[in-house]
Design a protein around this motif. Structure first.
Motif, PDB file in Angstrom:
ATOM      1  N   LYS A 156      -3.037 -25.321  -5.556  1.00 26.61           N
ATOM      2  CA  LYS A 156      -2.284 -25.657  -6.768  1.00 26.61           C
ATOM      3  C   LYS A 156      -2.986 -26.752  -7.552  1.00 26.61           C
ATOM      4  CE  LYS A 156       2.321 -24.865  -4.982  1.00 26.61           C
ATOM      5  NZ  LYS A 156       3.025 -25.773  -4.081  1.00 26.61           N
ATOM      6  N   ARG A 157      -3.441 -27.763  -6.822  1.00 28.33           N
ATOM      7  CA  ARG A 157      -4.049 -28.896  -7.520  1.00 28.33           C
ATOM      8  C   ARG A 157      -5.354 -28.508  -8.196  1.00 28.33           C
ATOM      9  NH1 ARG A 157      -4.256 -33.969  -3.609  1.00 28.33           N
ATOM     10  NH2 ARG A 157      -5.418 -34.732  -5.409  1.00 28.33           N
TER      11      ARG A 157
ATOM     12  N   ASP B 292      -6.078 -25.935  -9.725  1.00 29.00           N
ATOM     13  CA  ASP B 292      -5.839 -25.306 -11.023  1.00 29.00           C
ATOM     14  C   ASP B 292      -5.742 -26.318 -12.148  1.00 29.00           C
ATOM     15  OD1 ASP B 292      -5.852 -22.743 -10.171  1.00 29.00           O
ATOM     16  OD2 ASP B 292      -3.680 -22.629  -9.835  1.00 29.00           O
ATOM     17  N   VAL B 293      -5.282 -27.492 -11.821  1.00 29.72           N
ATOM     18  CA  VAL B 293      -5.036 -28.472 -12.884  1.00 29.72           C
ATOM     19  C   VAL B 293      -5.906 -29.722 -12.824  1.00 29.72           C
ATOM     20  CG1 VAL B 293      -2.685 -27.760 -13.471  1.00 29.72           C
ATOM     21  CG2 VAL B 293      -3.049 -29.293 -11.540  1.00 29.72           C
ATOM     22  N   GLU B 294      -6.487 -30.009 -11.651  1.00 27.76           N
ATOM     23  CA  GLU B 294      -7.244 -31.266 -11.539  1.00 27.76           C
ATOM     24  C   GLU B 294      -8.741 -30.988 -11.522  1.00 27.76           C
ATOM     25  OE1 GLU B 294      -5.883 -33.876  -8.371  1.00 27.76           O
ATOM     26  OE2 GLU B 294      -3.903 -32.957  -8.514  1.00 27.76           O
ATOM     27  N   SER B 295      -9.380 -31.245 -12.641  1.00 22.78           N
ATOM     28  CA  SER B 295     -10.801 -30.903 -12.697  1.00 22.78           C
ATOM     29  C   SER B 295     -11.641 -31.840 -11.813  1.00 22.78           C
ATOM     30  CB  SER B 295     -11.295 -30.903 -14.134  1.00 22.78           C
ATOM     31  OG  SER B 295     -10.910 -32.098 -14.743  1.00 22.78           O
TER      32      SER B 295
ATOM     33  N   LYS C 143     -11.735 -30.461  -8.415  1.00 27.65           N
ATOM     34  CA  LYS C 143     -12.582 -29.279  -8.420  1.00 27.65           C
ATOM     35  C   LYS C 143     -14.062 -29.660  -8.365  1.00 27.65           C
ATOM     36  CE  LYS C 143     -12.462 -24.768 -10.555  1.00 27.65           C
ATOM     37  NZ  LYS C 143     -11.706 -23.947 -11.488  1.00 27.65           N
TER      38      LYS C 143
END
Ligand code: ADP
Ligand code: MG
Length: 471
Positions: free
Chosen positions: A443-444, A446-449, A452
């Motif tokens: 989940k993270r 997807d939103v935390e570049s 990533k």
């Protein structure tokens, strides 16, 4: 694919052939066994293919699958189709079409012995190629095979109800389960045999719920003679579906209807599955399929090669059996790729280097998946986040420790073939904790570049890319 020859015109048979060719080309381009298994699952919901000029109309067994196939595979399947159609240009359309209900009573071969044909319409058709004849026996699967044959001999009775088959991806669970269905259907066409994945069972449940017709859903699944439910680990996702299935399970079992289930883990290792369901799953026969030996791998490849249009020389089969060890499905992918090559260049002799090159994707994936071990991942992640190994393995719940811990779990789960129990053990945590950790990172990401990019940097240390992830 199921084709009712009586109902199809010559052009439909031809379009089915073209479609099958396109499908196998597409499947042979997929190196990830999990992706391939997923695609196969969705493609198995196709009931027929029709052709009107340039237009191919693919009919599926549910509106959901038509939509899904259209959104996810339409482009790539169209390209593959264009490779096999002489004209080189096609339109592709996916459509939900209600399966025709067969006439209630059909005469089978000898009129003296009239038999009823079941009118039960399954959401997912059985793959007719998955038979016992096509299943290669070896030490890794002989107990599971024997249990499957015992079910066929005596469905619904004895100590084999339910039969629960577990083991890693691509090792033959679905094949064996469908072989039971195909064989029972052959022996008694009046049996209502229902094959579907737990995921599809849940989808259908949700659809019936939308139509406020839960009783209809219950009636459908409680009326079957044989329920083949694939990948029940999927039930982890919901309490309500577990409750629903628990009741259906009991109703079927009480009526001596056969239940067969598969899963990637043994029931007791399935996190978030209610205890009462676990004990039901364990109440019959439990069998594991393990990774096949070299001899079994080679025997499977020989069997699969028999079914191909081209002759694949033995040294190629040996090469594949030697290099690809963990998944039967990946071996098949490699075989598919070689066979496409050999049909284009029939007389070619392939050197080891040429094979290495041709099958690079498959071999590299295999090595990648085998090489990384969990400790390596843990220490790389710990180092990057400046936490100690002790902290990483501790129960400490501060965010600065939780993030690297969960990230390491994620890498172990998505970039190695290590099983959930192994991973849980190395982290000194429960399965549920690992699954929760992996989901949380998913989940993270997807939103935390930032997260990533940390992940890709850690992966890069091992020579990996984000795209090496297994689904
Ligand atoms: P799973 O359900 O365990 O992920 P599948 O049943 O889908 O695996 O098997 C993957 C592929 O490998 C299928 O094409 C299947 O036919 C093939 N396969 C696996 N085991 C065997 C075997 N023992 N003999 C023949 N084919 C096999
Ligand atoms: Mg399967």
């Amino acid at each position: 694919m199921k084709v009712d020859l009586e109902m199809n015109t010559a052009t439909d048979i031809e379009s089915n052939e073209l479609w099958n060719k396109a499908k196998s080309i597409y499947l042979s381009t997929l190196a990830s066994p999990d992706e391939k298994s997923q695609v196969e699952r969705y493609l198995s919901m196709i009931v027929s293919v029709e052709r009107e000029g340039d237009r191919f109309i693919v009919c599926t067994s549910s509106a959901f699958s038509a939509e899904f196939l259209k959104n996810n595979y339409s482009e790539r399947l169209k390209k593959c189709l264009e490779l096999v159609v002489p004209e080189g240009k096609v339109d592709l359309e996916f459509k939900f079409r209600e399966a025709p209900i067969p006439s209630i009573i059909k005469q089978i071969s000898s009129p003296a012995k009239q038999q009823k044909i079941s009118t039960f319409v399954s959401t997912m058709p059985l793959n007719e190629e998955y038979t016992f004849d096509e299943f290669v026996r070896g030490p890794s699967n002989s107990f599971a095979l024997a249990a499957a044959q015992a079910v066929v001999a005596n469905p619904g009775r004895g100590g084999f109800n339910p039969l629960f088959i577990h083991g890693g991806t691509g090792l033959g669970k679905t094949h064996l389960m469908q072989a039971i269905g195909n064989e029972l259907k052959k022996r008694d066409p009046s049996l209502a045999i229902c094959y579907l994945t737990a995921e599809e069972y849940l989808n259908e449940y949700v659809n019936y719920m939308k139509d406020t017709n839960i009783p209809g859903f219950r009636a459908k699944y409680r009326s079957v003679d044989v329920l083949l439910l694939d990948d029940v680990q999927f039930f982890q996702k919901g309490k309500q579906i577990q409750e629903e299935f628990f009741n259906t399970f009991n109703a079927l079992k009480d009526n001596r209807k056969q239940i067969v289930m598969t899963s990637d883990l043994a029931p007791k290792n399935l996190p978030s599955i209610e205890q009462r369901l676990v004990s039901r799953f364990e109440g019959g026969m439990l069998q594991e399929i393990e990774t096949p030996s070299y001899e079994t791998r080679l025997a499977i490849l020989r069997k699969k090669a028999e079914g191909l249009d081209v002759t694949v020389p033995d040294y190629v089969l040996e090469f594949i059996a030697d290099k690809i060890k963990s998944h039967v499905r990946a071996m098949e992918g490699a075989l598919g790729k070689v066979s496409v090559y050999l049909s284009a260049y029939p007389a070619s002799v392939l050197s080891t280097e040429a094979l290495d090159h041709l099958l690079g994707d498959f071999i590299q994936k295999e090595q990648t998946m085998k090489m990384l071990d969990i400790e390596e991942i843990q220490s790389a992640v710990a180092k990057r986040y400046s936490v100690s190994m002790e902290q990483l393995l501790s129960p400490e719940r501060t965010q600065s420790v939780v993030t690297p811990r969960q990230l390491a779990m994620y890498i172990a789960r998505k970039f190695t073939t290590k099983s959930l129990p192994e991973i849980a053990k190395k982290f000194e945590k429960t399965h549920a904790t690992v699954i929760h950790g992996v989901r949380n990172i998913e989940k993270r990401l997807d939103v935390e570049s930032d997260l990533k990019s940390s992940l890709s940097e850690i992966l890069a240390e091992f020579g990996y890319k984000l795209s090496d992830k297994m689904d």
